[in-house]
Design a protein around this motif. Structure first.
Motif, PDB file in Angstrom:
ATOM      1  N   THR A 144      -1.609  26.172  15.687  1.00  0.00           N
ATOM      2  CA  THR A 144      -1.376  24.902  14.732  1.00  0.00           C
ATOM      3  C   THR A 144      -1.930  25.247  13.445  1.00  0.00           C
ATOM      4  N   THR A 166      -7.451  16.151  18.636  1.00  0.00           N
ATOM      5  CA  THR A 166      -7.349  15.629  17.463  1.00  0.00           C
ATOM      6  C   THR A 166      -8.193  16.157  16.348  1.00  0.00           C
ATOM      7  N   HIS A 169      -5.472  17.194  13.638  1.00  0.00           N
ATOM      8  CA  HIS A 169      -4.801  16.344  12.920  1.00  0.00           C
ATOM      9  C   HIS A 169      -5.051  16.762  11.455  1.00  0.00           C
ATOM     10  N   VAL A 174       1.349  17.397  11.774  1.00  0.00           N
ATOM     11  CA  VAL A 174       0.969  17.651  12.825  1.00  0.00           C
ATOM     12  C   VAL A 174       0.739  16.144  13.580  1.00  0.00           C
ATOM     13  N   LYS A 175       1.801  16.306  14.634  1.00  0.00           N
ATOM     14  CA  LYS A 175       1.933  14.925  15.481  1.00  0.00           C
ATOM     15  C   LYS A 175       1.333  15.363  16.875  1.00  0.00           C
ATOM     16  N   GLN A 176       0.691  14.374  17.573  1.00  0.00           N
ATOM     17  CA  GLN A 176       0.265  14.338  19.175  1.00  0.00           C
ATOM     18  C   GLN A 176       1.057  13.446  19.922  1.00  0.00           C
ATOM     19  N   TRP A 184       1.703   7.783  20.700  1.00  0.00           N
ATOM     20  CA  TRP A 184       1.021   8.960  19.952  1.00  0.00           C
ATOM     21  C   TRP A 184      -0.661   8.811  20.057  1.00  0.00           C
ATOM     22  N   SER A 186      -4.092   9.364  18.155  1.00  0.00           N
ATOM     23  CA  SER A 186      -4.455   9.283  17.112  1.00  0.00           C
ATOM     24  C   SER A 186      -6.276   9.503  16.754  1.00  0.00           C
ATOM     25  N   CYS A 187      -6.685   9.681  15.889  1.00  0.00           N
ATOM     26  CA  CYS A 187      -8.359   9.903  15.841  1.00  0.00           C
ATOM     27  C   CYS A 187      -8.870   8.786  16.286  1.00  0.00           C
ATOM     28  N   PRO A 192     -10.188  13.567  11.871  1.00  0.00           N
ATOM     29  CA  PRO A 192     -10.195  14.703  12.772  1.00  0.00           C
ATOM     30  C   PRO A 192     -11.766  15.307  12.702  1.00  0.00           C
TER      31      PRO A 192
END
Length: 314
Positions: A144, A166, A169, A174-176, A184, A186-187, A192
Motif C-alpha cells: 500500500t 485502517t 487509509h 486507498v479503500k477497504q 466499506w 472506515s476509521c 488512521p
C-alpha cells in the motif's frame, strides 16, 4: 462473444509501466470466513471442496473489482512462522489454543489451503506473494505504501475485514472492503493515526497482544476469569491522540512507554523489517503472472466444470 473473451485470453494481469489500480486480497481471511459461514464444523471437507471454496471466493472478489483494480495481488500468510513471533514469543499463540479446542479440523483445512495456494501461484492470472516469515498483513501494509508513493494516482483496494488496515487509509486513493460484513471499512477513532494508537495502547486480543497496562504475554499467562487493567478513554487515549509523540509526555509510566514501543513494533506497518519489506517489493515487481490461457485447462483438470465456464470472471 468471441472465444478470447469467453476463456479470458489475452487479458493477463501485468505489472509493468504505470499502474492504474491494485487489488490487495487477504487470502486466508476471506477464505476462512467463507468456510466457517458456508459449512458446519462436523462437515467432511476434502481438498476438492476447500479448493472450490478458495477459488470461488477469489472469483467473487476479483470479478466485481477488476475493471477499476486490474492488478490483483493475492497475499498469503507464511507457513514457516512469522517474524513477529521471533521478536514476541506470545504473538498469536492464543490462536493455536483456540483451534485445538475448536470442532473444526483446522489442520486438514490448512493443509488443503496450502495446496490451493501453490495452484493459485502456478495457474491464476494474479501476483501471488507467499514469502518466508511474512504475513498477508505485511504484504498489504508494505505494498500500500510502495504503490501509493511510486504511482501516486493509482487506486488501491484492500479486501479484508481486518481493522489493522485502517492505519493505511492515510494514503491517497486507498479503500477497504469487508466481504464478511459486505461494507466499506472506515476509521473508528477519527483518523488512521488514532486507530493505530488505539490498537497499540489497548492491544489486539485476537493476535495475543496485550494492552500497555498488562505484561506483554498477558493473554498466555493470565488466570481464567482474570480481567486486564482498563485503559481510560478520557484520561489516556484521547490525550494521547493529540500528541506528536505519545512517549514524549508524562501521560504514561516508564513501563507503559516500554510496552507501547513493544506493541508498536507488532502493529505499525512502518515497523516491518527492511529485509521483509525488500522481499515483498521484489516479488511484486518481478513476479511472472501465469497466462489466462491456462485457466480453462486448470479448471478442467481439477474437475471444476462450473468455474471452467466462468474464466472471464477471474
Amino acid at each position: 462473444m468471441s472465444l478470447a473473451s469467453l476463456f479470458g485470453l489475452g487479458q493477463e494481469t501485468k505489472n509493468t509501466g504505470g499502474l492504474t489500480g491494485v487489488h490487495l486480497i487477504d487470502f486466508s481471511q476471506i477464505v476462512i470466513s467463507t468456510i466457517v459461514n458456508t459449512f458446519e464444523p462436523t462437515d467432511n471437507l476434502p481438498l476438492e471442496m476447500v479448493r472450490h471454496a478458495c477459488l470461488n471466493t477469489l472469483r467473487s472478489n476479483v470479478s466485481k473489482n477488476k475493471q477499476m483494480y486490474p492488478t490483483t495481488v493475492v497475499c498469503i500468510d507464511a507457513k514457516d512462522g512469522y517474524w513477529r513471533r521471533d521478536v514476541a514469543y506470545y504473538y498469536k499463540r492464543n490462536r493455536a489454543k483456540s483451534r485445538e479446542e475448536s470442532e473444526w479440523n483446522w489442520e486438514e483445512i490448512f493443509k488443503h489451503m496450502n495446496t490451493v495456494v501453490r495452484e493459485v501461484e502456478e495457474f491464476l492470472p494474479y501476483i501471488t506473494i507467499d514469502l518466508s516469515k511474512t504475513e498477508a498483513d505485511d504484504t498489504i501494509g508494505v505494498l500500500t505504501k510502495y504503490v501509493s508513493e511510486k504511482y501516486p494516482d493509482c487506486k488501491i483496494l484492500i479486501t479484508s475485514a481486518d481493522g489493522d488496515f485502517t492505519q493505511l487509509h492515510k494514503f491517497k486513493n486507498v479503500k477497504q472492503w469487508s466481504p464478511l460484513l459486505k461494507k466499506w471499512v472506515s476509521c473508528k477513532h477519527g483518523s488512521p493515526r488514532n486507530d493505530l494508537r488505539y490498537k497499540i495502547m489497548k492491544g489486539d486480543k485476537k493476535d495475543g497482544i496485550a494492552g500497555i497496562k498488562s505484561p506483554s504475554d498477558y493473554y498466555l499467562v493470565r488466570n481464567d476469569g482474570e480481567r486486564a487493567p482498563s485503559i481510560s478513554t478520557k484520561k489516556l487515549l484521547e490525550p494521547v491522540f493529540k500528541l506528536d509523540d505519545p512517549c514524549d509526555s508524562d501521560l504514561m509510566t516508564e513501563e507503559e512507554k516500554k510496552r507501547y514501543k513493544e506493541n508498536e513494533i507488532l502493529l505499525d506497518f512502518e515497523m516491518v523489517p527492511d529485509n521483509i519489506r525488500a522481499a515483498i517489493i521484489d516479488k511484486f515487481e518481478n513476479f511472472k503472472v501465469p497466462p489466462r490461457s491456462g485457466l480453462f485447462a486448470y479448471f478442467v483438470s481439477r474437475k471444476l466444470p462450473k468455474l471452467s465456464t466462468e474464466t472471464g470472471d477471474f
